[in-house]
Design a protein around this motif. Structure first.
Motif, mmCIF file in Angstrom:
data_model
loop_
_atom_site.group_PDB
_atom_site.id
_atom_site.type_symbol
_atom_site.label_atom_id
_atom_site.label_comp_id
_atom_site.label_asym_id
_atom_site.label_seq_id
_atom_site.Cartn_x
_atom_site.Cartn_y
_atom_site.Cartn_z
ATOM 1 N N HIS A 68 1.047 -1.162 0.290
ATOM 2 C CA HIS A 68 0.135 0.303 -0.130
ATOM 3 C C HIS A 68 1.123 1.285 0.215
ATOM 4 O O HIS A 68 1.786 1.348 0.634
ATOM 5 C CB HIS A 68 -0.743 -0.101 1.448
ATOM 6 N N LYS A 69 0.248 1.833 -0.285
ATOM 7 C CA LYS A 69 1.005 3.907 -0.511
ATOM 8 C C LYS A 69 1.274 3.989 0.695
ATOM 9 O O LYS A 69 3.014 4.512 0.778
ATOM 10 C CB LYS A 69 0.216 4.405 -1.626
ATOM 11 N N ASN A 70 0.553 4.015 1.403
ATOM 12 C CA ASN A 70 1.433 4.480 2.593
ATOM 13 C C ASN A 70 2.393 3.179 3.807
ATOM 14 O O ASN A 70 2.583 4.184 4.285
ATOM 15 C CB ASN A 70 0.034 4.847 3.513
ATOM 16 N N THR A 71 2.435 2.445 2.974
ATOM 17 C CA THR A 71 3.114 1.196 3.742
ATOM 18 C C THR A 71 4.309 2.142 3.590
ATOM 19 O O THR A 71 5.255 1.847 4.068
ATOM 20 C CB THR A 71 3.210 0.387 3.669
ATOM 21 N N ARG A 74 5.514 5.133 5.086
ATOM 22 C CA ARG A 74 6.792 4.473 5.665
ATOM 23 C C ARG A 74 7.888 4.278 6.309
ATOM 24 O O ARG A 74 8.268 4.869 7.024
ATOM 25 C CB ARG A 74 4.891 4.114 7.228
#
Length: 87
Positions: A68-71, A74
């Motif tokens: 996922h993009k946010n993973t 992060r």
């Protein structure tokens, strides 16, 4: 078990995508591990170089749907702050 021709085809496609995604995820983890090892060794130059190599791999994993993009954001944020803290 798959009975219809469509479900049989989907099962074949899923198996193929699983292998591709597993290889891609493993490749990304290898790049991330190289950054972690350089940080653990305290070598800022090697860690920065490894981070520069890991970033496009991680983002490619996002575009391919492995992460996922946010993973990915992060992970990059945390790694870059740790590399920066090596001083």
């Amino acid at each position: 078990m798959a009975n219809t021709p469509q479900s049989k085809k989907r099962a074949r496609q899923n198996a193929k995508r699983y292998d591709v995604n597993r290889a891609r995820r493993s490749r990304i983890r290898t790049y991330l591990r190289k950054v972690e090892e350089a940080i653990a060794a305290g070598d800022k130059d090697a860690a920065a170089a490894a981070l520069r190599l890991a970033q496009p791999e991680l983002m490619r994993g996002v575009t391919k749907g492995v992460f996922h993009k946010n993973t990915a954001a992060r992970k990059m944020s945390r790694l870059s702050s740790r590399v920066k803290a090596l001083g």
